[in-house]
Scaffold this motif. Sequence first.
Motif, PDB file in Angstrom:
ATOM      1  N   ASP A 109       0.893  -1.296  -0.057  1.00 53.87           N
ATOM      2  CA  ASP A 109       0.164   0.070   0.021  1.00 53.87           C
ATOM      3  C   ASP A 109       0.922   1.254   0.177  1.00 53.87           C
ATOM      4  O   ASP A 109       1.747   1.504   0.856  1.00 53.87           O
ATOM      5  CB  ASP A 109      -0.851   0.122   1.339  1.00 53.87           C
ATOM      6  N   TYR A 110       0.691   2.097  -1.144  1.00 53.85           N
ATOM      7  CA  TYR A 110       1.520   3.299  -1.130  1.00 53.85           C
ATOM      8  C   TYR A 110       0.971   4.294  -2.164  1.00 53.85           C
ATOM      9  O   TYR A 110       0.067   3.871  -2.984  1.00 53.85           O
ATOM     10  CB  TYR A 110       3.163   2.798  -1.342  1.00 53.85           C
ATOM     11  N   GLN A 114      -3.182  -0.089  -3.758  1.00 52.72           N
ATOM     12  CA  GLN A 114      -3.608  -0.906  -2.250  1.00 52.72           C
ATOM     13  C   GLN A 114      -3.423  -2.261  -2.875  1.00 52.72           C
ATOM     14  O   GLN A 114      -3.833  -2.749  -3.816  1.00 52.72           O
ATOM     15  CB  GLN A 114      -5.086  -0.595  -2.042  1.00 52.72           C
ATOM     16  N   GLN A 115      -2.798  -3.190  -1.836  1.00 55.40           N
ATOM     17  CA  GLN A 115      -2.666  -4.475  -2.042  1.00 55.40           C
ATOM     18  C   GLN A 115      -1.973  -4.939  -3.467  1.00 55.40           C
ATOM     19  O   GLN A 115      -2.162  -5.772  -4.235  1.00 55.40           O
ATOM     20  CB  GLN A 115      -3.800  -5.391  -2.063  1.00 55.40           C
ATOM     21  N   ILE A 147       3.127   6.490   2.241  1.00 51.29           N
ATOM     22  CA  ILE A 147       4.591   6.453   2.148  1.00 51.29           C
ATOM     23  C   ILE A 147       4.690   6.649   0.426  1.00 51.29           C
ATOM     24  O   ILE A 147       3.805   6.271  -0.415  1.00 51.29           O
ATOM     25  CB  ILE A 147       5.484   5.341   2.314  1.00 51.29           C
ATOM     26  N   ILE A 148       5.396   7.729  -0.105  1.00 53.23           N
ATOM     27  CA  ILE A 148       5.536   7.990  -1.407  1.00 53.23           C
ATOM     28  C   ILE A 148       6.457   7.228  -1.981  1.00 53.23           C
ATOM     29  O   ILE A 148       7.648   7.188  -1.523  1.00 53.23           O
ATOM     30  CB  ILE A 148       5.845   9.409  -1.659  1.00 53.23           C
ATOM     31  N   VAL A 186       4.760  15.739   4.845  1.00 54.97           N
ATOM     32  CA  VAL A 186       5.741  14.893   5.748  1.00 54.97           C
ATOM     33  C   VAL A 186       5.781  13.568   5.494  1.00 54.97           C
ATOM     34  O   VAL A 186       6.501  12.913   6.216  1.00 54.97           O
ATOM     35  CB  VAL A 186       5.263  15.214   7.205  1.00 54.97           C
ATOM     36  N   ASN A 187       5.232  13.099   4.498  1.00 49.17           N
ATOM     37  CA  ASN A 187       5.360  11.637   4.069  1.00 49.17           C
ATOM     38  C   ASN A 187       6.854  11.157   3.715  1.00 49.17           C
ATOM     39  O   ASN A 187       7.542  11.929   3.276  1.00 49.17           O
ATOM     40  CB  ASN A 187       4.763  11.361   2.561  1.00 49.17           C
ATOM     41  N   ASP A 188       6.818  10.066   4.326  1.00 48.85           N
ATOM     42  CA  ASP A 188       8.370   9.445   4.072  1.00 48.85           C
ATOM     43  C   ASP A 188       8.216   8.716   2.545  1.00 48.85           C
ATOM     44  O   ASP A 188       7.050   8.921   2.088  1.00 48.85           O
ATOM     45  CB  ASP A 188       8.562   8.210   5.131  1.00 48.85           C
ATOM     46  N   TYR A 189       9.352   8.681   1.907  1.00 49.28           N
ATOM     47  CA  TYR A 189       9.394   8.341   0.665  1.00 49.28           C
ATOM     48  C   TYR A 189      10.548   7.241   0.210  1.00 49.28           C
ATOM     49  O   TYR A 189      11.360   7.090   1.030  1.00 49.28           O
ATOM     50  CB  TYR A 189       9.699   9.625  -0.268  1.00 49.28           C
TER      51      TYR A 189
END
Length: 364
Positions: free
Chosen positions: A20-21, A47-48, A101-102, A126-129
Amino acid sequence: MQDLTSRSKKGLSVLKKLSDYTVVDIETTGLCPAANEIVEIGALKIQQGEIIKEYSQLVKPKFEIPEFITQINGISNDMVKNAPPISAVINDFYDFVEEDIIVGFCPSFDINFLYDACLEQGLYLVNDYIDVRKIAKIILPDFKEKTRRRYKLKNLVWYFKFGKQEHRALSDCVYTKMLYDKLNEIADLQNINYEYIPKRREFNVKEIKRQNTDITLFQGEKFVFTGTLKYMTRKEAMQYVVNYGGAIGKSLTKDTDYLVMGTQDYSQITGNKSRKQLQAEKFITQGEDINIITEDVFYDMIKFEPTEEKEDDVGQVYWPAFEMTEEEMKEWSRKETEEYLSKKSLEEAEYLRKQIAEGKLKIY
């Protein structure tokens, strides 16, 4: 030209296998958020492991898209003349990504543009990537040696026979997802665990003298520097590159990966261009993978932020090398700024003056 932006709430670069991302890619007029603009945003909600939604939007920049950029991504001024500005687009993009997460290919550059655009609207991205390019280097360590090609999206797309990269945001998102899936498949088959979550760390300028490091950020990549840097000497910047596995070129060639320009020199990208700029652009239009970046972009790549002490040192070097009163310094700054603005179009000069008056921009 803006000073180096801290982006204090920017997410971390992580390496993880996810189902999921959100995949993100943008097209811009260059790689420096302070000098260039977004012209297209693409994103895929996953997703999935399956695409459930997509986002695609052209963006009208404040200034015309240079012909050189149109030759790269095919996005012309006519295509964006009726598109909304970034201020009208960024909220929809922010809502689309949510807390995912990107995933992207060299996404730090994209996120810098998007972070700044979000900040203008009072939002924090603020998303982690996840950088798929980093995963490719781990999973395919001999790719460059075997193919004599660099770790670029179009080369990896060619290698896996996915198709042909179009340099458009949404199609690049599709190829990035395909590549991420394929690399994860290989990792599973070969039992490779590439997952890594770094801790936040601030570099101190004194560390640049360190000769031994296991950081391979620039492994196999060649850098050429031009112009005067603000926060470190060119020798110190070169030391970073070498410490991180890269190589330094004396002159620009087709094998150059990055042309790093002093920020003030980069401002000429819309005016009188240097010989190295013109040569780099010529190579790019011929299909070579050369990135023209400012020193600020370079600092972001190495996660370098000037300390207060270093900024004071820079002040002694960056301003004229003789004593000036505060009023004399302000007058010198005003004259230099006006000289810079005199080389711009009336429309662009008026916009830059407004940014300066609002405290959002400092040229000298």
